[in-house]
Design a protein around this motif. Sequence first.
Motif, PDB file in Angstrom:
ATOM      1  N   LYS A  88      96.738 -21.376 117.703  1.00 28.97           N
ATOM      2  CA  LYS A  88      97.871 -22.291 117.550  1.00 28.97           C
ATOM      3  C   LYS A  88      97.564 -23.667 118.138  1.00 28.97           C
ATOM      4  O   LYS A  88      98.248 -24.634 117.829  1.00 28.97           O
ATOM      5  N   ASP A  89      96.563 -23.736 119.005  1.00 29.17           N
ATOM      6  CA  ASP A  89      96.180 -25.010 119.603  1.00 29.17           C
ATOM      7  C   ASP A  89      95.207 -25.707 118.658  1.00 29.17           C
ATOM      8  O   ASP A  89      93.999 -25.437 118.647  1.00 29.17           O
ATOM      9  N   TYR A 146     106.202 -24.615 118.405  1.00 28.39           N
ATOM     10  CA  TYR A 146     107.159 -23.576 118.788  1.00 28.39           C
ATOM     11  C   TYR A 146     107.524 -22.694 117.593  1.00 28.39           C
ATOM     12  O   TYR A 146     107.710 -23.174 116.476  1.00 28.39           O
ATOM     13  N   ASP A 165     105.438 -25.595 128.829  1.00 28.30           N
ATOM     14  CA  ASP A 165     104.583 -24.906 129.806  1.00 28.30           C
ATOM     15  C   ASP A 165     104.212 -25.836 130.963  1.00 28.30           C
ATOM     16  O   ASP A 165     103.884 -25.367 132.057  1.00 28.30           O
ATOM     17  N   HIS A 213     103.664 -27.639 122.017  1.00 25.99           N
ATOM     18  CA  HIS A 213     103.523 -26.369 121.310  1.00 25.99           C
ATOM     19  C   HIS A 213     103.970 -26.514 119.860  1.00 25.99           C
ATOM     20  O   HIS A 213     104.851 -27.320 119.553  1.00 25.99           O
ATOM     21  N   ASN A 273     105.477 -30.241 125.957  1.00 26.00           N
ATOM     22  CA  ASN A 273     105.044 -28.846 126.057  1.00 26.00           C
ATOM     23  C   ASN A 273     105.713 -28.244 127.281  1.00 26.00           C
ATOM     24  O   ASN A 273     105.388 -28.575 128.419  1.00 26.00           O
TER      25      ASN A 273
END
Length: 379
Positions: free
Chosen positions: A326-327, A171, A140, A169, A138
């Motif tokens: 999305k998580d 993506y 981030d 993610h 991820n």
Amino acid sequence: MKRVGIVTLHFSINYGAVLQCLALEKTLEKLGYRVKVINYYPRYAKYYWEPQKHICDAIHDVLQKKNSINNNFIYECLRATKYVVQFNCSNADYKKKYRKFKKFTRENLNLTKEYSSIEDLRTADYDALITGSDQVWNSDYTDFKFDSVYFLNFGANSAKRIAYGVSMHLYDNKEDWKNLSLYANRLNAISVREKSVQDRIEATGYFIPCKTVLDPTLLLKKDEWINYESTEIKYEEDFVLVYSLKEKEKCCDLANKIASRMNSRIVDISPISICENSDWVSDCAPADFLYYVHHSKYIVTDSFHGTVFSIIYNKQFVSVAVEKSKDLRIVNLLKSLNLECCISYNFKNLIQIDYDQVNILIEKMKEQSINYIVSALEE
């Protein structure tokens, strides 16, 4: 005896990050491997987690974020500077928590010396390297770009390279997936933590075959985790435990309703206090986290690992998840165990979870995950 090196986000001041690393190390040791946790602690991680922050690192952070220059660069720099000043002036609780985390990792993880870059790791000598679990892919968490270390682009050419239970993610950009596959091209085996991630990886056509496996924390049993609990805490009253990272208002509201119905106190182990009239544990370390999960009467959380440990300890709980988010980590896990009733948007009343069938499912998944590890290391 094969030498295995693990690289993950073990330095995070986050219960799940530390405990999943501990679980993977102990699982590999039980399988007969000599295991080291590669103590990779890059600059960007130090800025994020160290208790004393620096303005130059904050500006670097702004530069790394996508679109920051287009979205009023000066304003973003000023906001980052303000954050550093405010944090450094009001971080006494965090400093104490940070020290307790570091003590726990020193005492319980088999750490190497510290490395800060991939150049330091080029000559790392292991028979096998494992990246994961947790959100190592991820961006981030890795300076808003992919970090080659977490794709095992170091060490001897002969070393087996395995991704175990990685998370990331989902993506949106096809180029991100293509780029990710280029970083991952030296891996001999890939497994992920969420079925949704496996589906997306397979749909790209860029990767070698992929499997879904259990988070490492689920590879150890409750009786094993009890050995790592704090022995210094004695909380006498019944309590509802709340642990929130994002959905603070929803978690607080549910915790208040459940505590009122159960005539119980609320213990809050969130990074910042989210509920008035609760007992907030500002310096809660991993050993404390395990104690409070074990001794709670009910758990309210929006954390993936808060959910996982609720299940490990066979607790009654509700997981606060956002519909259409999305998580999907929590949702994927609970669906796989037929526990959709514990997701907040399905939550109606205080239900009693029957853990007999849940534990049977976990044991089956655990066997499959351990077989995957052995196969990846030995074939």
